[in-house]
Design a protein around this motif. Sequence first.
Motif, PDB file in Angstrom:
ATOM      1  N   UNK A 186      48.126  46.015   3.547  1.00  0.00           N
ATOM      2  CA  UNK A 186      48.970  46.315   2.390  1.00  0.00           C
ATOM      3  C   UNK A 186      48.405  45.610   1.161  1.00  0.00           C
ATOM      4  N   UNK A 187      47.894  46.361   0.233  1.00  0.00           N
ATOM      5  CA  UNK A 187      47.315  45.808  -0.991  1.00  0.00           C
ATOM      6  C   UNK A 187      48.008  46.455  -2.182  1.00  0.00           C
ATOM      7  N   UNK A 188      48.646  45.629  -2.995  1.00  0.00           N
ATOM      8  CA  UNK A 188      49.418  46.124  -4.153  1.00  0.00           C
ATOM      9  C   UNK A 188      50.440  47.169  -3.719  1.00  0.00           C
ATOM     10  N   UNK A 189      51.074  46.921  -2.577  1.00  0.00           N
ATOM     11  CA  UNK A 189      52.131  47.790  -2.088  1.00  0.00           C
ATOM     12  C   UNK A 189      51.658  49.059  -1.409  1.00  0.00           C
ATOM     13  N   UNK A 190      50.355  49.215  -1.264  1.00  0.00           N
ATOM     14  CA  UNK A 190      49.802  50.433  -0.664  1.00  0.00           C
ATOM     15  C   UNK A 190      49.078  50.086   0.631  1.00  0.00           C
ATOM     16  N   UNK A 191      49.323  50.861   1.687  1.00  0.00           N
ATOM     17  CA  UNK A 191      48.594  50.674   2.934  1.00  0.00           C
ATOM     18  C   UNK A 191      47.241  51.383   2.811  1.00  0.00           C
ATOM     19  N   UNK A 192      46.170  50.586   2.858  1.00  0.00           N
ATOM     20  CA  UNK A 192      44.832  51.135   2.613  1.00  0.00           C
ATOM     21  C   UNK A 192      44.059  51.384   3.907  1.00  0.00           C
ATOM     22  N   UNK A 193      44.653  51.076   5.065  1.00  0.00           N
ATOM     23  CA  UNK A 193      43.938  51.157   6.342  1.00  0.00           C
ATOM     24  C   UNK A 193      44.119  52.510   7.026  1.00  0.00           C
ATOM     25  N   UNK A 194      43.096  52.889   7.757  1.00  0.00           N
ATOM     26  CA  UNK A 194      43.129  54.075   8.601  1.00  0.00           C
ATOM     27  C   UNK A 194      42.706  53.669   9.999  1.00  0.00           C
TER      28      UNK A 194
END
Length: 366
Positions: A186-194
């Motif tokens: 979670x970076x800046x409120x966004x999940x960036x992982x797949x």
Amino acid sequence: QGAALVASGMNMSRVLLLAKIVVVATFAPQVQPGIADLATAEPKTAEPKSALVIVDTQLCFTNGPRVGYEDDPYDICNPPSTQGEDTCTREGSLGVATGQSIVPNINTLRNEKGCMFDMIIRSQDYHPAGHISFGSTHFGETPFSFAGGPLPYVGYEIDMHCTKAESGYIQDATCCLVDVEQPHCIIDGVNVCTKDTDPDNLACSKCADDLEACTRMPQAMWTDHCLATGDSGFATGLETPSSDIVLQKGVNLNIDAYSVFFDNARIHKTKLDDMLKEAGITRLFVVGIARDFCVSWTSTDAAKLGYEVYVVEDATAPIGVPNSDGTTSVDVAMKAMEDAGVKIINTDDLLAMSCPVSSGSRKLVE
């Protein structure tokens, strides 16, 4: 005693002679032990056998000199990719600004104190394309914020999960990004992982089904670096005689190793510990790149394995990844080494050490 002798009829001259003999015997120097005595004497402590471990001192972790300073191959160059402003004649794929500057000190230790080392080992980061430590493997071609990607900086950690090999050796284990709900995603409120679903990677199926059956391993995300087909060769000017032992690491696609001894979960071993013990090595002098990652992890692991460990600080180069608490990876690494009992010295300290009495039998570098 003299009175008794006189009383028995001995004359005075014999009494004086006897007294003289007693005095001489009392103050005579001690007789040196003979062969039989030496055979039963306590043996002297044997000199420890030592190795110089040169960690990852490679083209990929060093930069060329600044433009205009080409005459100095050991010039420090810090380009924008590492928050600097210099223009380098060559940038390593994961270049450390001061990486090239430590090469003269490493060569000096080799040449002026070769008598200290029974073995010289060079580790070599040697990655295949798509290695698990590459940010591009998990977050696209431009994974870092300086190039418009989601990760805030080079070295950002993501937790992987790894299988546990029955052999205990690193070549038999694999890791995979399966936990996409972890806080690091979670970076800046966004999940960036797949989630990684590679069918050829056992960890992607086994660990996805049962996280508890696997081991969690923090994995820093780096730029693509030290490719076996790229700039994984040794640093410009570093002396590399054939008598050195070269140990390649990071060669397996789905598991990483900062340390020359273990994987990043510190569960699976490389062959180094076995090799050193077989040679009777008990003391290590560690130099190279980077002080806060591969040097620190190697040294800390060695100390925990029972070796006497010295890190030659001015023959190492740090990266300095920032932490959320205001410290950097250098602060954490120095504390970890101190807690493990690693001794921090500098080049002059090592040069001032006396060569072992048996140094004539040491394998000196030509």
